[in-house]
Design a protein around this motif. Structure first.
Motif, PDB file in Angstrom:
ATOM      1  N   THR A  36       0.803  -1.225   0.000  1.00 36.85           N
ATOM      2  CA  THR A  36       0.000   0.000   0.000  1.00 36.85           C
ATOM      3  C   THR A  36       0.837   1.277   0.000  1.00 36.85           C
ATOM      4  O   THR A  36       0.316   2.350  -0.280  1.00 36.85           O
ATOM      5  CB  THR A  36      -0.927   0.009   1.229  1.00 36.85           C
ATOM      6  OG1 THR A  36      -0.134  -0.102   2.415  1.00 36.85           O
ATOM      7  CG2 THR A  36      -1.906  -1.165   1.172  1.00 36.85           C
ATOM      8  N   GLN A  37       2.136   1.157   0.339  1.00 36.78           N
ATOM      9  CA  GLN A  37       2.998   2.341   0.326  1.00 36.78           C
ATOM     10  C   GLN A  37       4.457   1.909   0.313  1.00 36.78           C
ATOM     11  O   GLN A  37       4.828   0.925   0.953  1.00 36.78           O
ATOM     12  CB  GLN A  37       2.743   3.220   1.559  1.00 36.78           C
ATOM     13  CG  GLN A  37       3.496   4.550   1.530  1.00 36.78           C
ATOM     14  CD  GLN A  37       3.186   5.400   2.752  1.00 36.78           C
ATOM     15  OE1 GLN A  37       2.532   4.944   3.687  1.00 36.78           O
ATOM     16  NE2 GLN A  37       3.641   6.640   2.753  1.00 36.78           N
ATOM     17  N   GLY A  67      -8.546   7.126   0.642  1.00 36.87           N
ATOM     18  CA  GLY A  67      -7.720   7.813  -0.342  1.00 36.87           C
ATOM     19  C   GLY A  67      -6.314   7.249  -0.399  1.00 36.87           C
ATOM     20  O   GLY A  67      -5.726   7.129  -1.483  1.00 36.87           O
ATOM     21  N   HIS A  68      -5.791   6.896   0.760  1.00 40.29           N
ATOM     22  CA  HIS A  68      -4.448   6.307   0.816  1.00 40.29           C
ATOM     23  C   HIS A  68      -4.407   4.983   0.062  1.00 40.29           C
ATOM     24  O   HIS A  68      -3.458   4.703  -0.687  1.00 40.29           O
ATOM     25  CB  HIS A  68      -4.050   6.108   2.280  1.00 40.29           C
ATOM     26  CG  HIS A  68      -2.744   5.401   2.476  1.00 40.29           C
ATOM     27  ND1 HIS A  68      -1.538   5.980   2.164  1.00 40.29           N
ATOM     28  CD2 HIS A  68      -2.453   4.146   2.937  1.00 40.29           C
ATOM     29  CE1 HIS A  68      -0.554   5.125   2.424  1.00 40.29           C
ATOM     30  NE2 HIS A  68      -1.090   4.017   2.900  1.00 40.29           N
ATOM     31  N   LYS A  70      -6.647   3.884  -2.296  1.00 42.59           N
ATOM     32  CA  LYS A  70      -6.963   4.049  -3.719  1.00 42.59           C
ATOM     33  C   LYS A  70      -5.768   4.610  -4.494  1.00 42.59           C
ATOM     34  O   LYS A  70      -5.589   4.328  -5.683  1.00 42.59           O
ATOM     35  CB  LYS A  70      -8.174   4.962  -3.873  1.00 42.59           C
ATOM     36  CG  LYS A  70      -9.481   4.298  -3.434  1.00 42.59           C
ATOM     37  CD  LYS A  70     -10.673   5.226  -3.610  1.00 42.59           C
ATOM     38  CE  LYS A  70     -11.969   4.526  -3.182  1.00 42.59           C
ATOM     39  NZ  LYS A  70     -13.155   5.412  -3.330  1.00 42.59           N
ATOM     40  N   LYS A  71      -4.945   5.398  -3.818  1.00 45.10           N
ATOM     41  CA  LYS A  71      -3.734   5.919  -4.459  1.00 45.10           C
ATOM     42  C   LYS A  71      -2.807   4.770  -4.848  1.00 45.10           C
ATOM     43  O   LYS A  71      -2.091   4.845  -5.867  1.00 45.10           O
ATOM     44  CB  LYS A  71      -3.018   6.875  -3.509  1.00 45.10           C
ATOM     45  CG  LYS A  71      -1.777   7.515  -4.097  1.00 45.10           C
ATOM     46  CD  LYS A  71      -1.144   8.461  -3.098  1.00 45.10           C
ATOM     47  CE  LYS A  71       0.116   9.100  -3.676  1.00 45.10           C
ATOM     48  NZ  LYS A  71       0.764  10.018  -2.713  1.00 45.10           N
ATOM     49  N   ALA A  72      -2.827   3.698  -4.056  1.00 45.06           N
ATOM     50  CA  ALA A  72      -2.000   2.529  -4.351  1.00 45.06           C
ATOM     51  C   ALA A  72      -2.726   1.519  -5.226  1.00 45.06           C
ATOM     52  O   ALA A  72      -2.132   0.504  -5.613  1.00 45.06           O
ATOM     53  CB  ALA A  72      -1.569   1.860  -3.049  1.00 45.06           C
ATOM     54  N   GLY A  73      -4.014   1.781  -5.535  1.00 46.36           N
ATOM     55  CA  GLY A  73      -4.776   0.846  -6.346  1.00 46.36           C
ATOM     56  C   GLY A  73      -5.143  -0.426  -5.603  1.00 46.36           C
ATOM     57  O   GLY A  73      -5.216  -1.507  -6.196  1.00 46.36           O
ATOM     58  N   LEU A  93       3.997  -0.353  -5.783  1.00 49.64           N
ATOM     59  CA  LEU A  93       2.646  -0.135  -5.276  1.00 49.64           C
ATOM     60  C   LEU A  93       1.677  -1.107  -5.925  1.00 49.64           C
ATOM     61  O   LEU A  93       1.694  -1.313  -7.136  1.00 49.64           O
ATOM     62  CB  LEU A  93       2.199   1.302  -5.547  1.00 49.64           C
ATOM     63  CG  LEU A  93       2.693   2.389  -4.590  1.00 49.64           C
ATOM     64  CD1 LEU A  93       2.177   3.740  -5.052  1.00 49.64           C
ATOM     65  CD2 LEU A  93       2.228   2.101  -3.172  1.00 49.64           C
TER      66      LEU A  93
END
Length: 216
Positions: A36-37, A67-68, A70-73, A93
């Motif tokens: 995720t990050q 949001g965190h 979804k930023k990583a898909g 990611l």
């Protein structure tokens, strides 16, 4: 190797090894864990990877958390945890980590939370032998003297007393891997682990593996 997987404790069973010896094993479901990050020295001051585990309803997560992810898909997950990177291994990611990373690994460390036992006395909590069991005794399961009348006038820090037992983070080291089932994301390790069935655990390669000394 610097990586870990989040999973849950399934339960205990028995298997036979190649020498036809019966082994008690604990079955762990580890992963799949999406990345995720990815943290770097340039942006965050250190190298690390954050992973997630377990599906979760989006309604149970806050907007910043959604949001965190979804930023990583990545879909909504129940747990997030990060680990430091020590080597040159790279992660992307959205990449999914599975038990395949433990193929070829002989021993692991498993981190979990022990079962809660509630408020317990010193006999059960610390193994005190207790007082006399004869008629008239008033100290069957008491802990005895705890403090001082005068100097220092208080109970010394660390004194073994009744209190809350269990529900502590515990690490069991150097557990031997008996089998890795990549199709079902299962790891079978020899021995027992803290926590009830279904509890969350963290699995990592053993950090303090014992090495056999060469014969003189």
């Amino acid at each position: 190797m610097s990586f870990l997987l989040i999973g849950k404790k399934i339960g205990m069973t028995q298997v036979f090894d190649e020498n036809n010896q019966l082994l008690p094993v604990t079955v762990l479901e580890a992963g799949p864990c999406p990345v995720t990050q990815v943290k770097t020295v340039e942006n965050d001051g250190y190298n690390a990877v954050q992973i997630g585990y377990g599906p979760q309803k989006e309604s149970r997560l806050s907007n910043p958390q959604l949001g965190h992810l979804k930023k990583a898909g990545v879909d909504a997950v129940r747990v997030l945890q990060e680990f430091r990177l020590n080597g040159d291994e790279t992660y992307d990611l959205g990449q999914t980590l599975t038990v395949e990373k433990f193929e070829g690994c002989e021993k692991v460390d498993v981190i979990g939370v022990s079962k809660g036992q509630g408020f317990q006395g010193v006999v059960k909590r610390h193994g005190f032998s207790g007082g006399p069991a004869s008629h008239g005794s008033m100290t069957h399961r008491r802990g005895g003297s705890y403090g001082f009348c005068q100097d220092p006038g208080h109970v010394i820090k660390g004194k073994k007393m009744p209190g809350h037992m269990g529900s502590r983070r515990r690490t069991v080291q150097n557990l031997k891997i008996v089998k890795v089932d990549t199709e079902r994301n299962l790891i079978l390790v020899k021995g027992s682990l803290p926590g009830p069935n279904g509890s969350l655990i963290t699995v990592r390669p053993a950090k303090k593996q014992r090495t056999k000394k060469a014969a003189a």
